[in-house]
Design a protein around this motif. Structure first.
Motif, PDB file in Angstrom:
ATOM      1  N   ASN A  41       0.839  -1.191   0.000  1.00 15.55           N
ATOM      2  CA  ASN A  41       0.000   0.000   0.000  1.00 15.55           C
ATOM      3  C   ASN A  41       0.885   1.256   0.000  1.00 15.55           C
ATOM      4  OD1 ASN A  41      -2.200   1.708   0.135  1.00 15.55           O
ATOM      5  ND2 ASN A  41      -2.441   1.514   2.361  1.00 15.55           N
ATOM      6  N   GLY A  42       1.150   1.764  -1.190  1.00 18.00           N
ATOM      7  CA  GLY A  42       1.994   2.948  -1.296  1.00 18.00           C
ATOM      8  C   GLY A  42       2.152   3.382  -2.730  1.00 18.00           C
ATOM      9  N   THR A  43       2.947   4.419  -2.940  1.00 15.58           N
ATOM     10  CA  THR A  43       3.215   4.916  -4.285  1.00 15.58           C
ATOM     11  C   THR A  43       4.187   3.954  -4.970  1.00 15.58           C
ATOM     12  OG1 THR A  43       5.149   6.208  -3.621  1.00 15.58           O
ATOM     13  CG2 THR A  43       2.984   7.272  -3.403  1.00 15.58           C
ATOM     14  N   PRO A  44       4.359   4.067  -6.279  1.00 14.93           N
ATOM     15  CA  PRO A  44       5.301   3.183  -6.979  1.00 14.93           C
ATOM     16  C   PRO A  44       6.708   3.199  -6.389  1.00 14.93           C
ATOM     17  CG  PRO A  44       3.908   4.285  -8.567  1.00 14.93           C
ATOM     18  CD  PRO A  44       3.584   4.890  -7.236  1.00 14.93           C
ATOM     19  N   ILE A  45       7.212   4.388  -6.035  1.00  8.93           N
ATOM     20  CA  ILE A  45       8.569   4.454  -5.486  1.00  8.93           C
ATOM     21  C   ILE A  45       8.616   3.823  -4.099  1.00  8.93           C
ATOM     22  CG2 ILE A  45       8.550   6.687  -4.282  1.00  8.93           C
ATOM     23  CD1 ILE A  45      11.269   5.428  -6.719  1.00  8.93           C
ATOM     24  N   GLN A  46       7.522   3.920  -3.352  1.00  9.71           N
ATOM     25  CA  GLN A  46       7.454   3.251  -2.050  1.00  9.71           C
ATOM     26  C   GLN A  46       7.406   1.737  -2.217  1.00  9.71           C
ATOM     27  OE1 GLN A  46       4.000   5.254  -0.458  1.00  9.71           O
ATOM     28  NE2 GLN A  46       5.236   6.720   0.706  1.00  9.71           N
ATOM     29  N   LYS A  47       6.750   1.278  -3.265  1.00 12.06           N
ATOM     30  CA  LYS A  47       6.713  -0.161  -3.555  1.00 12.06           C
ATOM     31  C   LYS A  47       8.108  -0.669  -3.894  1.00 12.06           C
ATOM     32  CE  LYS A  47       1.943  -0.238  -5.291  1.00 12.06           C
ATOM     33  NZ  LYS A  47       1.079  -0.489  -6.464  1.00 12.06           N
ATOM     34  N   LEU A  48       8.814   0.081  -4.749  1.00  8.22           N
ATOM     35  CA  LEU A  48      10.177  -0.309  -5.126  1.00  8.22           C
ATOM     36  C   LEU A  48      11.125  -0.257  -3.928  1.00  8.22           C
ATOM     37  CD1 LEU A  48      10.962   1.240  -8.638  1.00  8.22           C
ATOM     38  CD2 LEU A  48      10.823  -1.175  -8.028  1.00  8.22           C
ATOM     39  N   THR A  49      10.920   0.735  -3.064  1.00 10.14           N
ATOM     40  CA  THR A  49      11.752   0.847  -1.866  1.00 10.14           C
ATOM     41  C   THR A  49      11.530  -0.343  -0.950  1.00 10.14           C
ATOM     42  OG1 THR A  49      11.695   3.272  -1.982  1.00 10.14           O
ATOM     43  CG2 THR A  49      12.311   2.284   0.135  1.00 10.14           C
ATOM     44  N   TRP A  50      10.265  -0.699  -0.743  1.00  7.56           N
ATOM     45  CA  TRP A  50       9.948  -1.869   0.099  1.00  7.56           C
ATOM     46  C   TRP A  50      10.565  -3.130  -0.497  1.00  7.56           C
ATOM     47  CZ3 TRP A  50       7.611  -6.478  -1.000  1.00  7.56           C
ATOM     48  CH2 TRP A  50       7.310  -7.292   0.097  1.00  7.56           C
ATOM     49  N   MET A  51      10.447  -3.284  -1.813  1.00  5.49           N
ATOM     50  CA  MET A  51      10.995  -4.459  -2.486  1.00  5.49           C
ATOM     51  C   MET A  51      12.512  -4.510  -2.326  1.00  5.49           C
ATOM     52  SD  MET A  51      10.264  -5.744  -6.387  1.00  5.49           S
ATOM     53  CE  MET A  51      11.453  -4.776  -7.299  1.00  5.49           C
ATOM     54  N   THR A  52      13.159  -3.364  -2.478  1.00  2.01           N
ATOM     55  CA  THR A  52      14.613  -3.296  -2.353  1.00  2.01           C
ATOM     56  C   THR A  52      15.047  -3.636  -0.938  1.00  2.01           C
ATOM     57  OG1 THR A  52      14.634  -1.569  -4.056  1.00  2.01           O
ATOM     58  CG2 THR A  52      16.635  -1.844  -2.751  1.00  2.01           C
ATOM     59  N   GLU A  53      14.348  -3.107   0.057  1.00  2.00           N
ATOM     60  CA  GLU A  53      14.665  -3.414   1.457  1.00  2.00           C
ATOM     61  C   GLU A  53      14.535  -4.911   1.727  1.00  2.00           C
ATOM     62  OE1 GLU A  53      13.208   0.824   3.484  1.00  2.00           O
ATOM     63  OE2 GLU A  53      11.859  -0.905   3.428  1.00  2.00           O
ATOM     64  N   THR A  54      13.493  -5.519   1.173  1.00  2.00           N
ATOM     65  CA  THR A  54      13.261  -6.951   1.362  1.00  2.00           C
ATOM     66  C   THR A  54      14.387  -7.771   0.737  1.00  2.00           C
ATOM     67  OG1 THR A  54      10.861  -6.610   1.364  1.00  2.00           O
ATOM     68  CG2 THR A  54      11.641  -8.851   0.939  1.00  2.00           C
ATOM     69  N   ILE A  55      14.787  -7.398  -0.483  1.00  2.00           N
ATOM     70  CA  ILE A  55      15.854  -8.120  -1.184  1.00  2.00           C
ATOM     71  C   ILE A  55      17.192  -7.944  -0.474  1.00  2.00           C
ATOM     72  CG2 ILE A  55      17.202  -8.216  -3.317  1.00  2.00           C
ATOM     73  CD1 ILE A  55      14.613  -7.458  -4.816  1.00  2.00           C
ATOM     74  N   LEU A  56      17.502  -6.724  -0.071  1.00  2.00           N
ATOM     75  CA  LEU A  56      18.768  -6.464   0.615  1.00  2.00           C
ATOM     76  C   LEU A  56      18.833  -7.223   1.940  1.00  2.00           C
ATOM     77  CD1 LEU A  56      19.269  -2.627   0.019  1.00  2.00           C
ATOM     78  CD2 LEU A  56      20.480  -4.523  -1.075  1.00  2.00           C
ATOM     79  N   ARG A  57      17.690  -7.330   2.614  1.00  2.00           N
ATOM     80  CA  ARG A  57      17.646  -8.079   3.869  1.00  2.00           C
ATOM     81  C   ARG A  57      17.935  -9.555   3.631  1.00  2.00           C
ATOM     82  NH1 ARG A  57      13.608  -5.555   5.648  1.00  2.00           N
ATOM     83  NH2 ARG A  57      11.994  -6.940   4.852  1.00  2.00           N
ATOM     84  N   SER A  58      17.404 -10.103   2.526  1.00  2.00           N
ATOM     85  CA  SER A  58      17.639 -11.515   2.218  1.00  2.00           C
ATOM     86  C   SER A  58      19.099 -11.760   1.857  1.00  2.00           C
ATOM     87  CB  SER A  58      16.716 -11.983   1.080  1.00  2.00           C
ATOM     88  OG  SER A  58      17.157 -11.497  -0.167  1.00  2.00           O
ATOM     89  N   ILE A  59      19.733 -10.778   1.227  1.00  2.00           N
ATOM     90  CA  ILE A  59      21.164 -10.898   0.902  1.00  2.00           C
ATOM     91  C   ILE A  59      21.998 -10.796   2.174  1.00  2.00           C
ATOM     92  CG2 ILE A  59      23.100  -9.774  -0.264  1.00  2.00           C
ATOM     93  CD1 ILE A  59      21.175  -9.022  -2.509  1.00  2.00           C
ATOM     94  N   ALA A  60      21.631  -9.849   3.050  1.00  2.00           N
ATOM     95  CA  ALA A  60      22.390  -9.635   4.283  1.00  2.00           C
ATOM     96  C   ALA A  60      22.338 -10.851   5.198  1.00  2.00           C
ATOM     97  CB  ALA A  60      21.848  -8.408   5.017  1.00  2.00           C
TER      98      ALA A  60
END
Length: 205
Positions: A84-103
């Motif tokens: 639930n957010g703007t497109p850039i907020q969606k991409l930010t959430w996705m990036t945070e999720t991916i970076l967390r999985s890498i970390a």
């Protein structure tokens, strides 16, 4: 279904996941060509024969891992679409999720498997079918609608959406490679990556 049969299925699924997890590490370190079933068995702390009980060959294991990696990537994109957010907020959430999985190491080997699958001429034909088949199963193409939506709303720079999506995943794959080569490698905040894609107006907000 009888309880014993349920228990057997649980054991079977757990054993396959154990093998796949070990294989992802072996393939990431040695590559699909150099890796051997014996390497995977050793990493999984299982007998050579038990690995063959669940998988016919290392190629079958590799194909299974590529499908798993592709499914997980698409799953994250789909979850981002539901965010639930703007497109850039969606991409930010996705990036945070991916970076967390890498970390945490959870997703790092799967990203490296995808890189191998995309760049090696020695991968099975079935792997190429997975990667080059239906665009709906490609993380790059699944991300493009979010990018286009962001461009329409003035949040994301007006560049070719395909090139932007390719650039995004190049960042992700590069970070995964760095992390496995250098365990203490510091990962950037999602905002730093987003700065490449956001319009100047959005960055200065």
């Amino acid at each position: 279904m009888p309880r014993d049969e349920n228990k057997n299925l649980e054991i079977r699924d757990a054993r396959k996941e154990q093998i796949l997890s070990a294989a992802a590490k072996v393939f990431a370190r040695r590559g699909m060509v150099a890796a051997k079933i014996s390497d995977i068995a050793k990493e999984a702390q299982l007998s050579h024969g038990l690995v063959y009980h669940y998988f016919e060959s290392k190629e079958q294991i590799f194909v299974t891992l590529v499908k798993k990696a592709s499914d997980k990537s698409i799953e994250v994109v789909n979850e981002a679409n539901q965010y639930n957010g703007t497109p850039i907020q969606k991409l930010t959430w996705m990036t945070e999720t991916i970076l967390r999985s890498i970390a945490t190491g959870e997703g790092i080997y799967l990203y490296l498997i995808m890189i191998q699958a995309s760049t090696s001429d020695a991968v099975p034909a079935e792997v190429r079918d997975v990667l080059m088949g239906d665009n709906a199963n490609s993380p790059v193409f699944a991300t493009i609608p979010i990018i286009i939506e962001g461009q329409n709303e003035g949040e994301i720079v007006k560049e070719d959406p395909v090139k932007l999506a390719v650039t995004y995943y190049a960042f992700i794959q590069g970070l995964a490679i760095n992390k496995i080569q250098w365990k203490e490698c510091p990962l950037p905040e999602a905002k730093l990556i987003m700065n490449v894609f956001q319009t100047k107006q959005e960055v200065t907000k």
